[in-house]
Design a protein around this motif. Structure first.
Motif, PDB file in Angstrom:
ATOM      1  N   PHE A 146       8.347  -5.692  -8.750  1.00  0.00           N
ATOM      2  CA  PHE A 146       9.664  -5.086  -8.558  1.00  0.00           C
ATOM      3  C   PHE A 146       9.553  -3.622  -8.146  1.00  0.00           C
ATOM      4  CE2 PHE A 146       8.557  -4.340 -12.931  1.00  0.00           C
ATOM      5  CZ  PHE A 146       9.049  -3.086 -13.223  1.00  0.00           C
ATOM      6  N   GLY A 147      10.631  -3.143  -7.564  1.00  0.00           N
ATOM      7  CA  GLY A 147      10.725  -1.748  -7.146  1.00  0.00           C
ATOM      8  C   GLY A 147      10.387  -1.569  -5.682  1.00  0.00           C
ATOM      9  N   GLY A 148      10.528  -0.367  -5.200  1.00  0.00           N
ATOM     10  CA  GLY A 148      10.260  -0.034  -3.809  1.00  0.00           C
ATOM     11  C   GLY A 148       8.779   0.161  -3.560  1.00  0.00           C
ATOM     12  N   ILE A 149       7.984  -0.845  -3.830  1.00  0.00           N
ATOM     13  CA  ILE A 149       6.533  -0.739  -3.701  1.00  0.00           C
ATOM     14  C   ILE A 149       6.047  -1.555  -2.509  1.00  0.00           C
ATOM     15  CG2 ILE A 149       6.251  -0.381  -6.177  1.00  0.00           C
ATOM     16  CD1 ILE A 149       5.288  -3.282  -6.393  1.00  0.00           C
ATOM     17  N   THR A 150       4.788  -1.347  -2.157  1.00  0.00           N
ATOM     18  CA  THR A 150       4.160  -2.082  -1.072  1.00  0.00           C
ATOM     19  C   THR A 150       2.958  -2.831  -1.622  1.00  0.00           C
ATOM     20  OG1 THR A 150       4.858  -0.424   0.543  1.00  0.00           O
ATOM     21  CG2 THR A 150       3.050  -1.876   1.182  1.00  0.00           C
ATOM     22  N   ILE A 151       2.929  -4.122  -1.364  1.00  0.00           N
ATOM     23  CA  ILE A 151       1.787  -4.962  -1.713  1.00  0.00           C
ATOM     24  C   ILE A 151       1.013  -5.158  -0.416  1.00  0.00           C
ATOM     25  CG2 ILE A 151       1.014  -7.178  -2.633  1.00  0.00           C
ATOM     26  CD1 ILE A 151       2.548  -5.475  -4.691  1.00  0.00           C
ATOM     27  N   GLY A 152      -0.256  -4.765  -0.400  1.00  0.00           N
ATOM     28  CA  GLY A 152      -1.066  -4.818   0.815  1.00  0.00           C
ATOM     29  C   GLY A 152      -1.416  -6.230   1.252  1.00  0.00           C
ATOM     30  N   ASN A 153      -2.252  -6.318   2.271  1.00  0.00           N
ATOM     31  CA  ASN A 153      -2.698  -7.597   2.806  1.00  0.00           C
ATOM     32  C   ASN A 153      -3.850  -8.155   1.977  1.00  0.00           C
ATOM     33  OD1 ASN A 153      -0.883  -7.298   4.983  1.00  0.00           O
ATOM     34  ND2 ASN A 153      -2.380  -6.050   6.069  1.00  0.00           N
ATOM     35  N   HIS A 154      -3.978  -9.469   1.947  1.00  0.00           N
ATOM     36  CA  HIS A 154      -5.064 -10.167   1.238  1.00  0.00           C
ATOM     37  C   HIS A 154      -5.089  -9.801  -0.246  1.00  0.00           C
ATOM     38  CE1 HIS A 154      -6.504 -11.361   5.179  1.00  0.00           C
ATOM     39  NE2 HIS A 154      -6.373 -10.102   5.543  1.00  0.00           N
ATOM     40  N   VAL A 155      -3.940  -9.848  -0.876  1.00  0.00           N
ATOM     41  CA  VAL A 155      -3.805  -9.501  -2.295  1.00  0.00           C
ATOM     42  C   VAL A 155      -3.507 -10.772  -3.085  1.00  0.00           C
ATOM     43  CG1 VAL A 155      -2.367  -8.255  -3.967  1.00  0.00           C
ATOM     44  CG2 VAL A 155      -3.075  -7.135  -1.857  1.00  0.00           C
ATOM     45  N   THR A 156      -4.109 -10.878  -4.266  1.00  0.00           N
ATOM     46  CA  THR A 156      -3.813 -11.956  -5.196  1.00  0.00           C
ATOM     47  C   THR A 156      -3.218 -11.338  -6.444  1.00  0.00           C
ATOM     48  OG1 THR A 156      -5.654 -13.277  -4.362  1.00  0.00           O
ATOM     49  CG2 THR A 156      -4.795 -13.851  -6.539  1.00  0.00           C
ATOM     50  N   ILE A 157      -2.037 -11.813  -6.835  1.00  0.00           N
ATOM     51  CA  ILE A 157      -1.384 -11.344  -8.055  1.00  0.00           C
ATOM     52  C   ILE A 157      -1.451 -12.487  -9.054  1.00  0.00           C
ATOM     53  CG2 ILE A 157       0.761 -10.515  -9.073  1.00  0.00           C
ATOM     54  CD1 ILE A 157       1.410  -9.281  -6.330  1.00  0.00           C
ATOM     55  N   GLY A 158      -2.157 -12.238 -10.150  1.00  0.00           N
ATOM     56  CA  GLY A 158      -2.427 -13.273 -11.134  1.00  0.00           C
ATOM     57  C   GLY A 158      -1.215 -13.672 -11.948  1.00  0.00           C
ATOM     58  N   ALA A 159      -1.381 -14.772 -12.670  1.00  0.00           N
ATOM     59  CA  ALA A 159      -0.311 -15.314 -13.498  1.00  0.00           C
ATOM     60  C   ALA A 159       0.107 -14.312 -14.566  1.00  0.00           C
ATOM     61  CB  ALA A 159      -0.774 -16.609 -14.156  1.00  0.00           C
ATOM     62  N   GLY A 160       1.415 -14.104 -14.687  1.00  0.00           N
ATOM     63  CA  GLY A 160       1.959 -13.235 -15.724  1.00  0.00           C
ATOM     64  C   GLY A 160       1.838 -11.751 -15.454  1.00  0.00           C
ATOM     65  N   ALA A 161       1.320 -11.355 -14.302  1.00  0.00           N
ATOM     66  CA  ALA A 161       1.173  -9.927 -13.993  1.00  0.00           C
ATOM     67  C   ALA A 161       2.541  -9.292 -13.770  1.00  0.00           C
ATOM     68  CB  ALA A 161       0.305  -9.736 -12.754  1.00  0.00           C
ATOM     69  N   VAL A 162       2.659  -8.032 -14.196  1.00  0.00           N
ATOM     70  CA  VAL A 162       3.873  -7.258 -13.951  1.00  0.00           C
ATOM     71  C   VAL A 162       3.456  -6.068 -13.087  1.00  0.00           C
ATOM     72  CG1 VAL A 162       5.730  -5.912 -14.967  1.00  0.00           C
ATOM     73  CG2 VAL A 162       4.923  -7.972 -16.117  1.00  0.00           C
ATOM     74  N   VAL A 163       3.964  -6.024 -11.854  1.00  0.00           N
ATOM     75  CA  VAL A 163       3.524  -5.033 -10.875  1.00  0.00           C
ATOM     76  C   VAL A 163       4.703  -4.159 -10.482  1.00  0.00           C
ATOM     77  CG1 VAL A 163       2.395  -4.694  -8.646  1.00  0.00           C
ATOM     78  CG2 VAL A 163       1.869  -6.731 -10.006  1.00  0.00           C
ATOM     79  N   ASN A 164       4.576  -2.846 -10.708  1.00  0.00           N
ATOM     80  CA  ASN A 164       5.614  -1.901 -10.289  1.00  0.00           C
ATOM     81  C   ASN A 164       5.010  -0.673  -9.614  1.00  0.00           C
ATOM     82  OD1 ASN A 164       4.505  -0.690 -12.499  1.00  0.00           O
ATOM     83  ND2 ASN A 164       6.444  -0.218 -13.502  1.00  0.00           N
ATOM     84  N   MET A 165       3.805  -0.846  -9.046  1.00  0.00           N
ATOM     85  CA  MET A 165       3.152   0.232  -8.303  1.00  0.00           C
ATOM     86  C   MET A 165       2.509  -0.357  -7.049  1.00  0.00           C
ATOM     87  SD  MET A 165      -0.103   0.804 -10.754  1.00  0.00           S
ATOM     88  CE  MET A 165      -0.155  -0.409 -12.048  1.00  0.00           C
ATOM     89  N   ASP A 166       2.287   0.490  -6.048  1.00  0.00           N
ATOM     90  CA  ASP A 166       1.685   0.035  -4.800  1.00  0.00           C
ATOM     91  C   ASP A 166       0.322  -0.600  -5.063  1.00  0.00           C
ATOM     92  OD1 ASP A 166       3.841   0.977  -3.400  1.00  0.00           O
ATOM     93  OD2 ASP A 166       2.845   2.801  -2.690  1.00  0.00           O
ATOM     94  N   VAL A 167       0.005  -1.617  -4.273  1.00  0.00           N
ATOM     95  CA  VAL A 167      -1.282  -2.303  -4.375  1.00  0.00           C
ATOM     96  C   VAL A 167      -1.933  -2.246  -2.999  1.00  0.00           C
ATOM     97  CG1 VAL A 167      -2.438  -4.484  -4.851  1.00  0.00           C
ATOM     98  CG2 VAL A 167      -0.412  -3.842  -6.171  1.00  0.00           C
ATOM     99  N   PRO A 168      -3.142  -1.672  -2.890  1.00  0.00           N
ATOM    100  CA  PRO A 168      -3.811  -1.598  -1.592  1.00  0.00           C
ATOM    101  C   PRO A 168      -4.306  -2.970  -1.118  1.00  0.00           C
ATOM    102  CG  PRO A 168      -5.207  -0.679  -3.305  1.00  0.00           C
ATOM    103  CD  PRO A 168      -3.906  -1.021  -3.945  1.00  0.00           C
ATOM    104  N   ASP A 169      -4.784  -3.027   0.113  1.00  0.00           N
ATOM    105  CA  ASP A 169      -5.322  -4.265   0.678  1.00  0.00           C
ATOM    106  C   ASP A 169      -6.519  -4.760  -0.133  1.00  0.00           C
ATOM    107  OD1 ASP A 169      -3.471  -3.886   2.662  1.00  0.00           O
ATOM    108  OD2 ASP A 169      -4.906  -3.317   4.208  1.00  0.00           O
ATOM    109  N   ASN A 170      -6.778  -6.064  -0.028  1.00  0.00           N
ATOM    110  CA  ASN A 170      -7.961  -6.711  -0.598  1.00  0.00           C
ATOM    111  C   ASN A 170      -8.132  -6.498  -2.094  1.00  0.00           C
ATOM    112  OD1 ASN A 170      -8.838  -7.604   2.038  1.00  0.00           O
ATOM    113  ND2 ASN A 170      -9.386  -5.475   2.410  1.00  0.00           N
ATOM    114  N   CYS A 171      -7.074  -6.694  -2.832  1.00  0.00           N
ATOM    115  CA  CYS A 171      -7.126  -6.483  -4.279  1.00  0.00           C
ATOM    116  C   CYS A 171      -6.684  -7.722  -5.045  1.00  0.00           C
ATOM    117  CB  CYS A 171      -6.205  -5.331  -4.689  1.00  0.00           C
ATOM    118  SG  CYS A 171      -6.822  -3.736  -4.188  1.00  0.00           S
TER     119      CYS A 171
END
Length: 186
Positions: A146-171
């Protein structure tokens, strides 16, 4: 299931799907990149009938690709998954939703080859800003972004993760609060 039984069932489904088939043939270039992610991994009318008959979540994506005004006339014949909600201006080609009940996709944009499981929430923050999702992103069960963040390319977000910050590529992102690991690094 033997091939004769399958042929009979597909023939019966074809009758109620005639308007869907016509729309598929008219917009197949828009639908085919998503269609190859399901069932037999092929394009064509036969696989379209099979996928639409068996995969309610594909119907949501099909109706999304057609647009609200074109799909309203045929949705009642093959209802979509009621608890998969898509409020996104653009989703790149090759999207694949699997088991998507209780899923809310409210993002600025979603890139190509997006993979998403059930109970996922992509949403806005208190200021109304929504996330932007890159290409080749996989989001697993119960994740919240959630939020005005950017999720990069080739990213995997695991089960139950809570993401509210930018995530760079390949993470890979896991946990609550989110822990980001760049692939190839410890």
């Amino acid at each position: 299931m033997n091939r004769y039984t399958q042929a009979i069932l597909l023939s019966a489904s074809t009758l109620r799907m005639l308007p869907h088939i016509v729309l598929y043939m008219a917009y197949c270039k828009r639908i085919d990149p998503d269609l190859v992610k399901y069932q037999d991994r092929k394009t064509g009318v036969r696989n379209f009938i099979k996928v639409c008959t068996r995969e309610r979540v594909f119907r949501n994506l099909f109706y999304y690709r057609l647009g609200e005004y074109r799909s309203v006339w045929v949705k009642w014949m093959l209802p979509p998954e009621r608890s998969l909600h898509i409020w996104c201006p653009s989703i790149g080609e090759g999207a694949h939703f699997e088991h998507n009940y209780a899923t809310y996709l409210n993002a600025e944009s979603i890139g190509k080859d997006f993979y998403c499981l059930q109970l996922v929430t992509l949403g806005n923050d208190k200021d109304g800003r929504r996330p932007t999702i890159g290409d080749n992103v996989k989001i697993f069960t119960g994740a919240t972004v959630f939020g005005g963040i950017t999720i990069g390319n080739h990213v995997t977000i695991g089960a139950g993760a809570v993401v509210n910050m930018d995530v760079p590529d390949n993470c890979t992102v896991t946990g609550n609060p989110a822990v980001i690991r760049i692939r190839g690094e410890k």
